[in-house]
Design an enzyme around this catalytic site. Structure first.
Site, PDB file in Angstrom:
ATOM      1  N   ASP A   1     -10.748  -4.474  12.157  1.00 14.21           N
ATOM      2  CA  ASP A   1     -10.920  -5.885  12.484  1.00 14.21           C
ATOM      3  C   ASP A   1     -12.127  -6.104  13.396  1.00 14.21           C
ATOM      4  O   ASP A   1     -12.932  -7.006  13.156  1.00 14.21           O
ATOM      5  CB  ASP A   1      -9.640  -6.446  13.124  1.00 14.21           C
ATOM      6  CG  ASP A   1      -9.057  -5.506  14.170  1.00 14.21           C
ATOM      7  OD1 ASP A   1      -9.725  -4.495  14.499  1.00 14.21           O
ATOM      8  OD2 ASP A   1      -7.946  -5.759  14.663  1.00 14.21           O
TER       9      ASP A   1
ATOM     10  N   ASP B   1       0.817  -1.214   0.000  1.00 17.01           N
ATOM     11  CA  ASP B   1       0.000   0.000   0.000  1.00 17.01           C
ATOM     12  C   ASP B   1       0.850   1.262   0.000  1.00 17.01           C
ATOM     13  O   ASP B   1       0.294   2.358  -0.016  1.00 17.01           O
ATOM     14  CB  ASP B   1      -0.935   0.003   1.213  1.00 17.01           C
ATOM     15  CG  ASP B   1      -2.293   0.587   0.892  1.00 17.01           C
ATOM     16  OD1 ASP B   1      -2.751   0.429  -0.256  1.00 17.01           O
ATOM     17  OD2 ASP B   1      -2.902   1.210   1.777  1.00 17.01           O
TER      18      ASP B   1
END
EC number: 2.4.1.12
Length: 1077
Positions: A776, A393
Site C-alpha cells: 500500500d 487467494d
C-alpha cells in the site's frame, strides 16, 4: 457469464477452459446470435428490426439510440431530423428517401463499412481509439496457439452477470454474428471524433474539459434567458439543466462545488506553528549544551545517549513538519445528486468496481466476509453502477460456498435495508447495536419485518457455521462440488483460475423484483515455479478481470473484515472523484480506519487515532494522505500508470524551491513536456502514457511498421490481452469493445493466469507495486511521485469499520509485518530518500514518506535509551553532568515545548488525551519488540535472501465473552526484548535505591534523576506488562525464564567488563599503586 449458472475454470498456458454446471442446470438449445437483437424502439415501443443486410437497424451512428425504421423516417421527414439522445443530425441510410439537408453531407453513411479498418484513405490507419493514434492493432501478435471454437456458456441466452450483447445503455457496441469471437482477431473499434463528447458514443465516458465548458455555457445561457424573461425560459425544461426554469435555486446549487476545504482556525494553527519553531530553537540550544559538556567519567554512556537523542530529534522533524498545514474537508451529497443523479432521470454517476480480498477462511471467518459483501450489495448507489469482486487467494471451497449462501441471503437483505434505510447494512453489526432501532422509523411494518429478517439472518449464520464445521476436516480425496465435480482449487499452490458470477444485472433479482449489483468470485491461477506476489498480485488480477467484465471507472478496495458502515460511502468518494476541478488530478480518496470490538481503554492503541486524525489531516494539506491498504477509492487511470492532468499552477515549484532558487524565467524541458501532455489530454479524452517511447510511437504512425511497434509496446506494458488493452483507453469506464460472453470469459481467465504478468510493467509501474509486504505504501508513493494528489475523506459517520487484533501477540505480529514492509522499501530502489526526484513529489510529502519507512530503525536507539537508566542506576553514573541554572532552564523549556506541541495537536485535531497517551505507550512497546525484529529480518532478506512468510492477522469473532481475546496469551519471540527491558529497569531501581540507603542522604538527590528515567520506561511498558499478566495476573513461565536469563547474563557481563572505571581506579580497588598513585 450467467449468475448461478456455473463456474468457469481454466488455464491459458494449458489451453484449458471448462464450464462446471451446478445441479439442475441442463444445457439449453443453442440459439442463433441474431435472436439477441430484440431491441425495442424508444419512441413507439415496437421492435427495432433489422436492416437490408440482416444486421440490427442502427439509426444513429453516434450513440446507436434504438429507433425503428418507421420512426427514423418520420423523424427525418416531419421532425427535427436529430437523434433524441445525442442531438446529432440523422444521416441518410441506404434505401431511405432523401430529405432537405442531405445534399450538404459530404459522404453517405454506410454501416457495412463502419468497421472496415483495412482500407486506407491517406490519413493513416482507418481505425483509432478515442482519436489517439498510439494504440494500433490491439490484437496479440505473440499468441500463436490455436483457438478452438468453444460453445457459448449461456447457450445463446442472455443472463445476469454477463456483459449484455445489446442493451439500451451500450448501443455503440455491435454484437458479432457468430457465437464466438476469436481473441486473435483484432478488436473492432469504432472511429470516433475526438472533438465530441464521448458520452454520445454510448461508452459512458465524459471528457472533462468539454463537459465542464459546455455545461457552463448552457447554465449561463439559461440564467440570461430567465433574467431577461424570455418566453422560452418560462415554460418547459431548460436546456442542459433538466429542471424547470422557475426553480433558480436548483440551477445555482448544481453549479456549486461538491466539496470544500475547512481550514483549521488560525488562532489554533498559528500558535501551534509558533510552538514548533520555538521547540526547534530550544532543541538547537539543548544539543549545543549536550555536545560541549561531555561526562568524563561515563563517556560511553554520554556518547550513546547523545547519538540516540540526535536520532530522536531527526525522527521528530520528519514526523512534525508534514503536519504543518492540516485541513478538514466537507462534502455535499445533495449537490452530487442534483448534478449526476436526479430523480426521474438516468443516473450519470460513474461505475465503481469494489474489491474484497481474502486468503484463509479459517483465520478470516466467512461470516465476516459475508457481512462485508452484504454491506456492499446494499450500498446507496445505482445497482447497475456497482460490481463486487471477491478475491479468494486461498482457492478455498469454503469461501466459494459461503459466497453462494451470501448471494441468496442478499436477495432478502438488500431490499430490507433500502426500504427502511437502516445503518449499518452489515447484518451482524446492525442487529448487535445497543440503540433504539425504532428511532426515525415511521413504517408500521418495520417491527414485524425486522423480526423476520433477524430470524432469516440467524438461519443464515447457522448455514455458514455448518460450512465452517464441515471444512475443519479435509477429505483425503479432496473437496467435491454439489454436482460431484472435483473442486478445482483442492491444491492451493497448483490450480487453474476460477470465476463465478453469483449475481448480475438482469437475472440477480431480489425478493421485490429489483436488480442487484453484480457479485463475482475470482480465484487467480497458481502454479509451482511462479512468483504470485501475495496480496499485491491478487489485487492486480482483480484490476484486469474487472476491466474485462465491467471496467468501472473507479475502484474501491476493502479487506474482508472492513464492512461499509455508511451506505453513502461511494457517494462520498464521488464528491471528489467526479468534481471537475479535483477529479482530473486525484489518484485516490482515502477513508480513515475505524474498528469494532476494541476494549474501552484501547490498551494496545489499535484505533491508531493519532495517525488517522492528526498525521493524515496534515498530509491532506500537502499532496494527500498515504494509502493504508483498505477503505480507498482509486482512479483506475492512476493505477494504469498514467500522468494526471495538471494545471500550470500545479506545476509551479514549491515554496522551498522558490525561496532558495528564485522564480524560473525559462521553462525547463520537463515543464514543457508537462504542458504538451496536458494539451494532448485536453484534445482527446484518451489518457496518455508517461513513457516517452510510447509517445515517440505516436508520431510515426503513418506506416504499418510503426503501428506494429506501438502495438508491441502496449502489449509489453499491459500484457497480451487486446480486450484489456482496449479497456484502458476508456477513461470513464465502460465495457470492452466485445460483447460475446464466451470471449470475455476466456479473456478473463487469460488475464488472471499465472504467467500473464511476465515481461510486462505490472507490479513495476502499473497496479499495486511489488517489492514489499506493505504494498500500500509503495503504490501510493509511486502515484504521488508522478504528480497525482490524494484526498482524505473523513465524514461525521465513519464510512468503514473493521476488526483489529486486541490480543498482544497478534497485535505485535501485525506491527511486525508493517515495519518489515517499511524496511523492505528502505532497502529497495523505490526508497523515497533517493527515488522520484524527477517527478512532482512535494518536499513535505517526501519527508512524510521517508518517516514512514525509517521509523523501524528508531527501535535500535530506543532500546539503548530505555536500558541507559538501568545502567546508570547499576553503575552509579549518569549521562548528564551537574548542570547550572542556565542549562537547567533549557531542559525545562524543552520538556515544556514537547508537552505544548502535544496539547495543541490535541486541540486542533479533537483527539483525546487518553488516545494520545496510548499511542505514546505503544510506540515504545512496538519499538522495543516488533520494530527491532523487522530491522533484522529486513536485513536478512536483502543481504542473505531469507524470505519472511506472510502471516494473516487473525480476525476471529469474540465468542467467549467481551474482550476474551484480550487476555489470551500466545507465545512469540517478540515478547522477549520488552520483557528484558522491564526486568533490567526493575533490577536497576532496586540497586539504585539500595546504594542510596547505604551511602547516606547526600546520594538521594542524584538518584531522583536516574529513577525518573527508569519510571518513564516502566510507565510506557505498563500495557505490555498487563498483557503478560493476563486475566489471572500470571506471567507464563517461559517468559520469566528467558527474561531473567538475559538480564542476568547482561548484568554479569557488565560487572566483569566494568567499562566506566579508569585503570587507576581499578588498581586502587585491587590494592595496587603505580607511579602516579
Amino acid at each position: 457469464m450467467a449468475a448461478n449458472k456455473g463456474m468457469v475454470a481454466g488455464s491459458h498456458k494449458r489451453n484449458e477452459f471448462v464450464m462446471i454446471q451446478h445441479d439442475g442446470d441442463a444445457p439449453a438449445a443453442a440459439k442463433p446470435a441474431k435472436s439477441v437483437n430484440g431491441q425495442v424502439c424508444q419512441i413507439c415501443g415496437d421492435t427495432v428490426g433489422v436492416s437490408a443486410t440482416g444486421d440490427v437497424f442502427v439509426a444513429c451512428n453516434e450513440c446507436a439510440f434504438p429507433v425503428c425504421r418507421p420512426c427514423y423516417e418520420y423523424e427525418r421527414k416531419e421532425g427535427n431530423q436529430c437523434c433524441p439522445q445525442c442531438k446529432t443530425r440523422y444521416k441518410r441510410q441506404k434505401g431511405c428517401p432523401r430529405v432537405q439537408g442531405d445534399e450538404e453531407e459530404e459522404d453517405v453513411d454506410d454501416i457495412d463499412n463502419e468497421f472496415n479498418y483495412e482500407q486506407g484513405n491517406g490519413k493513416g490507419p482507418g481505425w483509432q481509439l478515442h482519436g489517439q493514434g498510439d494504440d494500433a492493432d490491439l490484437s496479440s501478435s505473440a499468441r500463436h496457439e490455436p483457438h478452438h471454437r468453444i460453445p457459448r456458456l449461456t447457450s445463446g441466452q442472455q443472463m445476469s452477470g454477463e456483459i449484455p450483447d445489446a442493451s439500451p445503455d451500450r448501443h455503440s457496441i455491435r454484437s458479432p454474428t457468430s457465437s464466438y469471437v476469436d481473441p486473435s482477431v483484432p478488436v473492432p473499434v469504432r472511429i470516433v471524433d475526438p472533438s465530441k463528447d464521448l458520452n454520445s458514443y454510448g461508452l459512458n465516458s465524459v471528457d472533462w474539459k468539454e463537459r465542464v465548458e459546455s455545461w457552463r455555457v448552457k447554465q449561463d445561457k439559461n440564467m440570461m434567458q430567465v433574467t431577461n424573461k424570455y418566453p422560452e425560459a418560462r415554460g418547459g425544461d431548460m436546456e442542459g439543466t433538466g429542471s424547470n426554469g422557475e426553480d433558480m435555486q436548483m440551477v445555482d446549487d448544481a453549479r456549486l462545488p461538491l466539496s470544500r476545504v475547512v481550514p483549521i482556525p488560525s488562532n489554533q494553527l498559528n500558535l501551534y506553528r509558533i510552538v514548533i519553531i520555538l521547540r526547534l530553537i530550544i532543541l538547537c540550544f539543548f544539543f549545543q549544551y549536550r555536545v560541549t559538556h561531555p561526562v568524563r567519567d561515563a563517556y560511553g554512556l554520554w556518547l550513546v545517549s547523545v547519538i540516540c537523542e540526535v536520532w530522536f530529534a531527526l525522527s521528530w522533524l520528519l514526523d512534525q513538519f508534514p503536519k504543518w498545514h492540516p485541513i478538514n474537508r466537507e462534502t455535499y451529497l445533495d449537490r452530487l445528486a442534483l448534478r449526476y443523479d436526479r430523480e426521474g432521470e438516468p443516473s450519470q454517476l460513474a461505475p465503481i468496481d469494489v474489491f474484497v480480498s481474502t486468503v484463509d477462511p479459517l483465520k478470516e471467518p466467512p461470516l465476516i466476509t459475508a457481512n462485508t459483501v452484504l454491506s456492499i450489495l446494499a450500498v446507496d448507489y445505482p445497482v447497475d453502477k456497482v460490481s463486487c469482486y471477491v478475491s479468494d487467494d486461498g482457492s478455498a471451497m469454503l469461501t466459494f460456498e459461503a459466497l453462494s449462501e451470501t448471494a441468496e441471503f442478499a436477495r432478502k437483505w438488500v431490499p430490507f435495508c433500502k426500504k427502511h434505510n437502516i445503518e449499518p447494512r452489515a447484518p451482524e453489526f446492525y442487529f448487535a447495536q445497543k440503540i433504539d432501532y425504532l428511532k426515525d422509523k415511521i413504517q408500521p411494518s418495520f417491527v414485524k419485518e425486522r423480526r423476520a429478517m433477524k430470524r432469516e439472518y440467524e438461519e443464515f449464520k447457522v448455514r455458514i457455521n455448518a460450512l465452517v464445521a464441515k471444512a475443519q476436516k479435509v477429505p483425503e480425496e479432496g473437496w467435491t462440488m454439489a454436482d460431484g465435480t472435483a473442486w478445482p482449487g483442492n491444491n492451493t499452490r497448483d490450480h487453474p483460475g476460477m470465476i463465478q458470477v453469483f449475481l448480475g444485472h438482469s437475472g440477480g433479482l431480489d425478493t421485490d423484483g429489483n436488480e442487484l449489483p453484480r457479485l463475482v468470485y475470482v480465484s487467480r491461477e497458481k502454479r509451482p515455479g511462479f512468483q504470485h506476489h501475495k496480496k499485491a498480485g491478487a489485487m492486480n488480477a482483480l484490476i484486469r478481470v474487472s476491466a474485462v467484465l465491467t471496467n468501472g471507472a473507479y475502484l474501491l478496495n476493502v479487506d474482508c473484515d472492513h464492512y461499509f458502515n455508511s451506505s453513502k460511502a461511494l457517494r462520498e468518494a464521488m464528491c471528489f472523484m467526479m468534481d471537475p476541478a479535483l477529479g482530473r488530478k486525484t489518484c485516490y480518496v482515502q477513508f480513515p480506519q475505524r474498528f469494532d470490538g476494541i476494549d474501552l481503554h484501547d490498551r494496545y492503541a489499535n484505533r491508531n487515532i493519532v495517525f488517522f486524525d492528526i498525521n493524515m489531516k496534515g498530509l491532506d494539506g500537502i499532496q494527500g494522505p498515504v494509502y493504508v491498504g483498505t477503505g480507498c477509492c482509486f482512479n483506475r487511470q492512476a493505477l494504469y500508470g498514467y500522468d494526471p492532468v495538471l494545471t500550470e499552477a500545479d506545476l509551479e515549484p514549491n515554496i522551498v524551491v522558490k525561496s532558495c532558487c528564485g522564480r524560473r524565467k525559462k521553462k525547463n524541458k520537463s515543464y514543457m513536456d508537462s504542458q504538451s501532455r496536458i494539451m494532448k489530454r485536453t484534445e482527446s479524452s484518451a489518457p496518455i502514457f508517461n513513457m516517452e517511447d510510447i509517445e515517440e510511437g505516436i508520431e510515426g504512425y503513418e506506416d504499418e511498421r510503426s503501428v506494429l511497434m506501438s502495438q508491441r509496446k502496449l502489449e509489453k506494458r499491459f500484457g497480451q490481452s487486446p480486450i484489456f488493452i482496449a479497456s484502458t483507453f476508456m477513461t470513464q469506464g465502460g465495457i470492452p469493445p466485445s460483447t460475446n460472453p464466451a470471449s470475455l470469459l476466456k479473456e478473463a481467465i487469460h488475464v488472471i493466469s499465472c504467467g500473464y504478468e511476465d515481461k510486462t510493467e505490472w507490479g513495476k509501474e502499473i497496479g499495486w507495486i511489488y517489492g514489499s509486504v506493505t504494498e500500500d505504501i509503495l503504490t501510493g508513493f509511486k502515484m504521488h511521485a508522478r504528480g497525482w494528489q490524494s484526498i482524505y475523506c473523513m465524514p461525521p459517520r465513519p464510512c468503514f469499520k473493521g476488526s483489529a487484533p486486541i490480543n498482544l501477540s497478534d497485535r505485535l505480529n501485525q506491527v511486525l509485518r508493517w515495519a518489515l514492509g517499511s524496511v523492505e522499501i528502505l532497502l529497495s530502489r523505490h526508497c523515497p530518500i533517493w527515488y522520484g526526484y524527477n517527478g512532482r513529489l512535494k518536499l513535505l510529502e517526501r519527508l512524510a514518506y521517508i518517516n514512514t519507512i525509517v521509523y523501524p530503525i528508531t527501535s535500535i536507539p530506543l532500546i539503548a535509551y530505555c536500558v541507559l537508566p538501568a545502567i546508570c542506576l547499576l553503575t552509579n553514573k549518569f549521562i548528564i553532568p551537574e548542570i547550572s541554572n542556565y542549562a537547567g532552564m533549557f531542559f525545562i523549556l524543552l520538556f515544556a515545548s514537547i508537552f505544548a506541541t502535544g496539547i495543541l495537536e490535541l486541540r486542533w485535531s479533537g483527539v483525546g488525551i487518553e488516545d494520545w497517551w496510548r499511542n505514546e505507550q505503544f510506540w515504545v512497546i512496538g519499538g522495543t519488540s516488533a520494530h527491532l525484529f523487522a530491522v533484522f529480518q529486513g536485513l536478512l532478506k536483502v543481504l542473505a535472501g531469507i524470505d519472511t512468510n506472510f502471516t494473516v492477522t487473525s480476525k476471529a469473532s469474540d465468542e467467549d465473552g467481551d474482550f476474551a481475546e484480550l487476555y489470551v496469551f500466545k507465545w512469540t519471540s517478540l515478547l522477549i526484548p520488552p520483557t528484558t527491558v522491564l526486568v533490567i529497569n526493575l533490577v536497576g531501581m532496586v540497586a539504585g535505591i539500595s546504594y542510596a540507603i547505604n551511602s547516606g542522604y547526600q546520594s538521594w538527590g542524584p538518584l531522583f534523576g536516574k529513577l525518573f528515567f527508569s519510571i518513564w520506561v516502566i510507565l510506557h511498558l505498563y500495557p505490555f506488562l498487563k498483557g503478560l499478566m493476563g486475566r489471572q495476573n500470571r506471567t507464563p513461565t517461559i517468559v520469566i525464564v528467558w527474561s531473567i536469563l538475559l538480564a542476568s547474563i547482561f548484568s554479569l557481563l557488565w560487572v566483569k567488563i566494568d567499562p566506566f572505571i579508569s585503570p587507576t581506579q581499578r588498581a586502587v580497588a585491587l590494592g595496587q599503586c603505580g607511579v602516579n598513585c
